[in-house]
Design a protein around this motif. Sequence first.
Motif, short mmCIF file in Angstrom:
data_model
loop_
_atom_site.label_atom_id
_atom_site.label_comp_id
_atom_site.label_asym_id
_atom_site.label_seq_id
_atom_site.Cartn_x
_atom_site.Cartn_y
_atom_site.Cartn_z
N ARG A 102 5.32 23.61 -12.47
CA ARG A 102 5.97 24.44 -11.93
C ARG A 102 6.98 25.93 -12.57
N ARG A 103 6.49 25.24 -13.10
CA ARG A 103 6.48 26.81 -14.67
C ARG A 103 5.63 27.94 -14.32
N LEU A 104 4.94 27.53 -14.07
CA LEU A 104 3.78 28.49 -12.72
C LEU A 104 3.43 28.88 -11.81
N VAL A 105 3.74 27.69 -10.93
CA VAL A 105 4.37 28.46 -9.43
C VAL A 105 5.67 29.43 -9.76
N LYS A 106 6.22 29.25 -10.46
CA LYS A 106 7.41 30.18 -10.30
C LYS A 106 7.22 31.63 -10.69
N PHE A 107 6.56 31.79 -11.92
CA PHE A 107 6.10 32.88 -12.83
C PHE A 107 4.97 33.30 -12.24
N PHE A 108 3.92 33.20 -11.03
CA PHE A 108 2.73 33.38 -10.82
C PHE A 108 2.82 33.90 -9.14
N GLY A 109 3.31 32.90 -8.86
CA GLY A 109 4.05 32.70 -7.17
C GLY A 109 3.53 31.40 -6.38
N GLY B 83 -2.72 18.10 -19.76
CA GLY B 83 -1.92 19.37 -19.64
C GLY B 83 -0.63 19.67 -19.06
N VAL B 84 -1.45 19.70 -17.97
CA VAL B 84 -0.06 20.24 -16.50
C VAL B 84 -0.19 19.37 -15.81
N GLY B 85 1.32 18.94 -16.79
CA GLY B 85 2.65 17.77 -15.60
C GLY B 85 3.26 18.79 -14.84
N GLY B 86 3.79 17.98 -14.28
CA GLY B 86 5.08 18.65 -13.03
C GLY B 86 5.82 19.77 -13.32
N ALA B 87 6.43 19.88 -14.99
CA ALA B 87 7.37 20.77 -15.60
C ALA B 87 6.63 22.74 -15.71
N THR B 88 5.11 22.37 -15.96
CA THR B 88 4.45 22.66 -16.74
C THR B 88 3.97 23.80 -14.95
#
Length: 220
Positions: A23-30, A16-21
Amino acid sequence: EAEDVSHWIALNMIPGVGGATFRRLVKFFGSPGAALNASLRDLSRIRGLTPAICQSIVENRDSISVERELDMVQRHGCKVITIRDESYPANLKAIYDPPQVLYVKGDLLPADSLAISVVGTRSASSYGQMVAEQLSNHLAARGVTIISGMAYGIDAAAHKGALDAGGRTIAVMGNGLDIVYPARNVRLMEKIIGSGAVISEFSMGTPPLKNNFPRRNRII
């Protein structure tokens, strides 16, 4: 650094973790590591993340064997690069939804930024195959890297044309790099690895499922 790559690999392997997800995760958590260790409550604070994806991260993060994956990578002579690596292709960074993790067999060079993709039907006429082969041959002879998908028909003819010119060619796969698909192209794959690279965003052992190919095509 090795531990860092293992976090990228693990996050990329979560269903379920595609490219957009990603990127969102890395942006949010670092970092991917911080995202993998986040609580369900913290995950649910991210806009655009469905409850199902949050649940998938929490349920799957401990069962994914990165050691096994890294062992498979080593055994099959691959390397893994992330979007933050210097060797990550510049052209690929510029597309919509670039893959965050790339499995590579062979070598990607800066010169590959001068590239053309030659793709087409699997059930090509002999004339079609001849044209694809000649076109790729002429381009490769002039220093253009030929990118295709290693399928039967036009794709295989394109790779062959580039190889016959002594040029560079890259094959993008819709499966894990431990699988040769189509199986008859095993010799072709070996030659491509020697004169360029075979790449995939899919983790080892991923079968060539139908819905993988549209994703593969955006990379080509």
